[in-house]
Scaffold this motif. Structure first.
Motif, short mmCIF file in Angstrom:
data_model
loop_
_atom_site.label_atom_id
_atom_site.label_comp_id
_atom_site.label_asym_id
_atom_site.label_seq_id
_atom_site.Cartn_x
_atom_site.Cartn_y
_atom_site.Cartn_z
N ALA A 231 -34.56 -15.55 -63.21
CA ALA A 231 -35.40 -14.68 -62.39
C ALA A 231 -34.75 -13.30 -62.30
CB ALA A 231 -35.56 -15.28 -61.00
N VAL A 232 -35.54 -12.26 -62.57
CA VAL A 232 -35.03 -10.90 -62.53
C VAL A 232 -35.19 -10.37 -61.11
CG1 VAL A 232 -35.19 -8.59 -63.53
CG2 VAL A 232 -35.74 -10.61 -64.92
N GLN A 233 -34.08 -9.98 -60.51
CA GLN A 233 -34.08 -9.50 -59.12
C GLN A 233 -34.95 -10.38 -58.22
OE1 GLN A 233 -35.09 -5.17 -59.64
NE2 GLN A 233 -33.07 -4.94 -58.71
N PRO A 234 -34.61 -11.65 -58.13
CA PRO A 234 -35.45 -12.55 -57.34
C PRO A 234 -35.40 -12.20 -55.86
CG PRO A 234 -33.40 -13.64 -57.91
CD PRO A 234 -33.40 -12.32 -58.64
N ALA A 235 -36.52 -12.39 -55.18
CA ALA A 235 -36.56 -12.14 -53.74
C ALA A 235 -35.74 -13.22 -53.04
CB ALA A 235 -38.00 -12.20 -53.25
N PRO A 236 -34.96 -12.82 -52.03
CA PRO A 236 -34.29 -13.85 -51.23
C PRO A 236 -35.33 -14.52 -50.34
CG PRO A 236 -33.93 -11.70 -50.25
CD PRO A 236 -34.74 -11.47 -51.50
N PHE A 237 -34.97 -15.64 -49.74
CA PHE A 237 -35.89 -16.29 -48.81
C PHE A 237 -36.03 -15.45 -47.54
CE2 PHE A 237 -36.14 -18.91 -44.92
CZ PHE A 237 -37.47 -19.28 -45.03
N THR A 238 -37.25 -15.23 -47.11
CA THR A 238 -37.53 -14.55 -45.85
C THR A 238 -38.43 -15.45 -45.02
OG1 THR A 238 -37.47 -12.40 -46.94
CG2 THR A 238 -38.53 -12.49 -44.78
N SER A 239 -37.95 -15.85 -43.86
CA SER A 239 -38.78 -16.68 -42.98
C SER A 239 -39.80 -15.82 -42.26
CB SER A 239 -37.89 -17.39 -41.96
OG SER A 239 -38.70 -18.01 -40.97
N VAL A 240 -40.98 -16.37 -42.00
CA VAL A 240 -41.94 -15.63 -41.17
C VAL A 240 -41.38 -15.41 -39.77
CG1 VAL A 240 -44.11 -16.22 -42.32
CG2 VAL A 240 -43.18 -17.77 -40.58
N LEU A 241 -40.43 -16.25 -39.38
CA LEU A 241 -39.82 -16.09 -38.06
C LEU A 241 -38.93 -14.86 -38.00
CD1 LEU A 241 -38.74 -19.81 -37.49
CD2 LEU A 241 -40.83 -18.71 -36.66
N SER A 242 -38.55 -14.34 -39.17
CA SER A 242 -37.62 -13.21 -39.21
C SER A 242 -38.36 -11.87 -39.30
CB SER A 242 -36.67 -13.35 -40.41
OG SER A 242 -37.38 -13.10 -41.61
N ILE A 243 -39.69 -11.94 -39.29
CA ILE A 243 -40.47 -10.70 -39.38
C ILE A 243 -41.02 -10.35 -37.99
CG2 ILE A 243 -42.50 -9.61 -40.41
CD1 ILE A 243 -42.11 -11.46 -42.82
N ASP A 244 -40.67 -9.17 -37.52
CA ASP A 244 -41.16 -8.74 -36.21
C ASP A 244 -42.68 -8.58 -36.27
OD1 ASP A 244 -41.77 -7.56 -33.84
OD2 ASP A 244 -40.35 -5.89 -34.02
N PRO A 245 -43.41 -9.35 -35.47
CA PRO A 245 -44.88 -9.31 -35.59
C PRO A 245 -45.52 -8.05 -34.99
CG PRO A 245 -44.22 -10.85 -33.86
CD PRO A 245 -42.96 -10.33 -34.47
N THR A 246 -44.73 -7.27 -34.23
CA THR A 246 -45.29 -6.07 -33.61
C THR A 246 -46.00 -5.22 -34.67
OG1 THR A 246 -43.25 -6.11 -32.31
CG2 THR A 246 -44.71 -4.21 -31.97
N ASP A 247 -47.20 -4.76 -34.35
CA ASP A 247 -48.03 -3.95 -35.27
C ASP A 247 -48.53 -4.73 -36.48
OD1 ASP A 247 -47.61 -1.82 -33.58
OD2 ASP A 247 -45.87 -1.10 -34.71
N LEU A 248 -48.19 -6.02 -36.57
CA LEU A 248 -48.67 -6.80 -37.71
C LEU A 248 -49.68 -7.85 -37.27
CD1 LEU A 248 -45.38 -7.50 -39.74
CD2 LEU A 248 -47.23 -5.92 -40.34
N ILE A 249 -49.28 -8.65 -36.27
CA ILE A 249 -50.10 -9.81 -35.89
C ILE A 249 -49.64 -10.33 -34.53
CG2 ILE A 249 -48.55 -11.49 -37.01
CD1 ILE A 249 -51.09 -13.02 -37.94
N ASP A 250 -50.55 -10.97 -33.83
CA ASP A 250 -50.22 -11.68 -32.59
C ASP A 250 -49.32 -12.86 -32.96
OD1 ASP A 250 -50.17 -13.37 -30.40
OD2 ASP A 250 -52.34 -13.29 -30.04
N ALA A 251 -48.14 -12.94 -32.35
CA ALA A 251 -47.17 -13.99 -32.69
C ALA A 251 -47.75 -15.39 -32.50
CB ALA A 251 -45.91 -13.84 -31.85
N ASN A 252 -48.80 -15.51 -31.71
CA ASN A 252 -49.43 -16.81 -31.48
C ASN A 252 -50.13 -17.35 -32.72
OD1 ASN A 252 -49.03 -17.57 -28.66
ND2 ASN A 252 -50.04 -15.62 -28.24
N TYR A 253 -50.26 -16.50 -33.75
CA TYR A 253 -50.93 -16.93 -34.98
C TYR A 253 -49.93 -17.28 -36.09
CZ TYR A 253 -55.59 -15.82 -33.25
OH TYR A 253 -56.77 -15.84 -32.55
N VAL A 254 -48.65 -17.26 -35.78
CA VAL A 254 -47.62 -17.46 -36.81
C VAL A 254 -46.82 -18.73 -36.53
CG1 VAL A 254 -45.65 -16.42 -37.99
CG2 VAL A 254 -47.45 -14.95 -37.04
#
Lengths: 441, 441
Positions: A231-254
């Motif tokens: 894999a060329v420059q593979p993405a590391p694992f990112t949990s949805v829990l590690s993404i600040d939902p502000t301005d993205l989505i209501d945390a109740n939907y994640v």
């Protein structure tokens, strides 16, 4: 004699692979003609580490583990141990506590429970193609829900452009009367072994917010990300829990799902958990938890593993190292044999292998999917069990999921048999790939 | 945000007793004011025997227990071990094999699974009164089924005349449009601790056959039948599996439930099983088993217990002996205090205790059921947890289920508190029972 739903269950093939006694597995010395199982995604490479750890434990089972303890969501101690593990390894934007964590006997159970609690009979779930084959059972079988499978064609399903594909599928499904309630991701992806880049996840969260969709992120392979030059420059694992939902989505939907089956090599524990800030979903899931009550014996084992942060960390590191080695071994063999596979993967326990050049020529009577099934039957007869693309809703026929997290001997013998089978197919194939007929493992 | 069914689940009180951390339990020396739990039906009297047995086991967990092994119905070895146990102790008229046995994480799960597979949304189940309180969750909560509760009045519900009561209730329910699909028995009875005589069981099987009803026999307390002078010529336990169905009923309509939670004192294992000759029901139950997949750790423990026939037999014998002693202790205290209880019981872990004389006088605003709830609140405040008659669908208010399978100190202290509470009530009571106010344990 049975209810309508009972009759439907009785006709299901959900138990098909377990109806008969398993054949004696391959062993180089004692059973060289035994079956090679490349189907079940278990990390056998850390088996001895876990067994040794368990043997070292004193008084593993305590009297409280004989009782109902703290009930079906898992004991406070178990939930705290998992919360600590998640806080240390998933980089969540909030402190995960026992209140966010609800256990059940495996994510399989939680898929059903959460799908029911978020969607009604006739509602639907969005799922990219290919996808984990058993979602078909988990999200549909008893829920009355449908799945809207999303095709990507030439578009990279891990890139930002994939969002347009999801949106097009959603709009088209809604136009056709489908009540889509959420998007289900498996991150790292099963069967592709690819992690979703953070920017794609953010875009998908925005997409979910825009259309009032829940995002269920199955992160069962979260910590099985390994080194590979494929894999060329593979993405590391990112949990949805590690993404600040502000301005993205209501945390109740994640909502995230995690458990002991993959990274910790122990599906026999039957311990998976839902991690969500949606208190109502937690309440609803715990309420039906009485029908999916995890074992206190498994809880005892898991508490020991997760509370011993040194052991847990070392086990996970060793797992990743062993996966990297086994992946290199398997892909070397495949490359030498001229068998192609999806090269974007750097996580999970599987290689998504392209055997389409060896299917033979489709006819009016027998299309590519029928030929894929035939090839799988031949592989099975040659002593190799594998899942193929059809149940994984691959877009084109001929792909197979090779679980490479097996002992070296077994990987070599299994692939020797695969190559033997496709070598025979080469003669009748319309494929254009190079196959080194002289290859020996 | 949740589905309609999810919202219903979220509002349910099914998890209510587990939402908060359990209080530190009573201990004579270290926590004399701690809570006495007479609510959870666990046989604590054999705890040390099981713990010692487990500590003696070498290599209890084997590598296979880390894997998916033979799938969600339980391993062949586990099912064989249970089949042998049933053949040795239930006196079945046919040889029970692994093919008749399907495991799930507790009978709680199986109640739901079997109810769904035999009955559709809107169908109903017949249940005598009183009944195990949680049937209300297990048979209704997620199944869409109803329960038709059968009253017996002055009729002995274990006698042949009870059949007329069941039939009257069935006919009346069917007239009202109810689609009754089966009769659920708990034998030995919970909360009465009474075994169904063989002649009554035969009559009930005939009744089921006549009306095309399934009989589900929950036999979880089967081997917890103990000696007591209270019950006059008590019926021994008779399994439905031990009754030849010829001339009575199609064997496909007869299903038994059993497990490790009660006789073996280990609900923490979460292992219950369905035993039926109905192949279609077995198939249907195994197919949805993926959502109720029992732990291989629990399986490992259970295999050791059940395969060691000497230990299993001795453990069960010891359990019965300890139950007899504890029952005698508790009933002596009750008799001395002038508190009445159901005297027909010789099985199970509970005494069905009549506290109706201590409810106080019902008023227009506060009926007997409200007074029962008040009394339970007072008992709880005094540090004694107990289930009361209302959730058990008792016909009249004021009855409580006392789990007596507890340590001697705890039984004495708990009953001291009960007597203390009802002593206070005596002054305001309309009851006519003698209460020895001077009684001390």
């Amino acid at each position: 004699m049975l209810s309508t739903r009972g009759q439907k269950n009785a006709r299901s093939d959900a138990m098909a692979s377990y109806n008969n006694k398993q054949k004696e597995p391959y062993h180089k010395a004692t059973n060289p003609t035994g079956e090679v199982n490349f189907a079940n995604a278990v990390n056998y490479l850390i088996k001895d580490d876990i067994m040794n750890f368990m043997r070292e434990q004193k008084n593993l089972i305590e009297p409280v583990h004989l009782t109902y303890n703290d009930g079906p969501a898992g004991s406070f101690r178990l939930r705290n141990a998992m919360a600590t593990h998640i806080n240390e390894t998933f980089n969540p934007t909030f402190e995960v506590t026992s209140e966010h964590v609800t256990f059940a006997p495996g994510i399989t159970a939680l898929n059903e429970m959460v799908a029911k609690n978020l969607a009604d009979d006739g509602d639907a779930w969005l799922l990219g193609m290919p996808c984990y084959g058993a979602f078909n059972y988990d999200l549909k079988m008893t829920t009355g829900c449908d799945i809207v499978h999303v095709t990507f064609g030439e578009v990279d399903q891990f890139g930002l452009c994939a969002v347009e594909k999801y949106e097009a599928a959603l709009i088209s499904a809604r136009k056709a009367g489908s009540r889509v309630k959420g998007l289900v991701l498996c991150n790292p992806h099963n069967p592709l072994g690819h992690c979703y880049p953070v920017e794609t996840l953010k875009a998908l969260l925005k997409f979910c917010d825009k259309h009032k969709l829940h995002l269920i992120s199955d992160e069962i392979y979260a910590l099985s990300v390994f080194k590979t030059t494929d894999a060329v420059q593979p993405a590391p694992f990112t949990s949805v829990l590690s993404i600040d939902p502000t301005d993205l989505i209501d945390a109740n939907y994640v909502h995230a799902l995690y458990g002991m089956s993959k990274d910790f090599g122990a599906p026999g524990l039957r311990l998976g958990c839902l991690i969500t800030r949606n208190q109502e979903l937690t309440n609803a899931t715990r309420a039906i938890g009485r029908f999916h009550w995890p074992s206190e014996m498994s809880s005892a084992v898991t508490i020991r593993i997760l509370e011993d942060r040194t052991f847990a960390t070392e086990l996970l590191e060793r797992g990743r190292k062993m996966l990297a080695e086994s992946y290199a071994l398997a892909t070397d063999i495949l490359n030498n044999a001229g068998i192609k596979y999806y090269k974007g993967g750097n996580a999970g326990l599987f290689i998504w292998m392209d055997l389409s050049p060896f299917l033979g020529t489709p006819t009016k009577e027998k299309d590519g999917w029928a030929l894929e099934k035939d090839l799988n039957t031949r592989l099975s007869k040659a002593g190799v069990l594998m899942s193929s693309g059809a149940p994984y809703h691959n877009e084109t026929p001929g792909w197979f999921r090779l679980v490479f997290s097996r002992e070296k001997d077994l990987v070599e013998e299994g692939l020797r048999r695969v190559i033997e089978v496709v070598k025979d197919m080469k003669n009748t194939s319309s494929g254009v790939m190079r196959l080194d007929l002289e290859f020996e493992v």
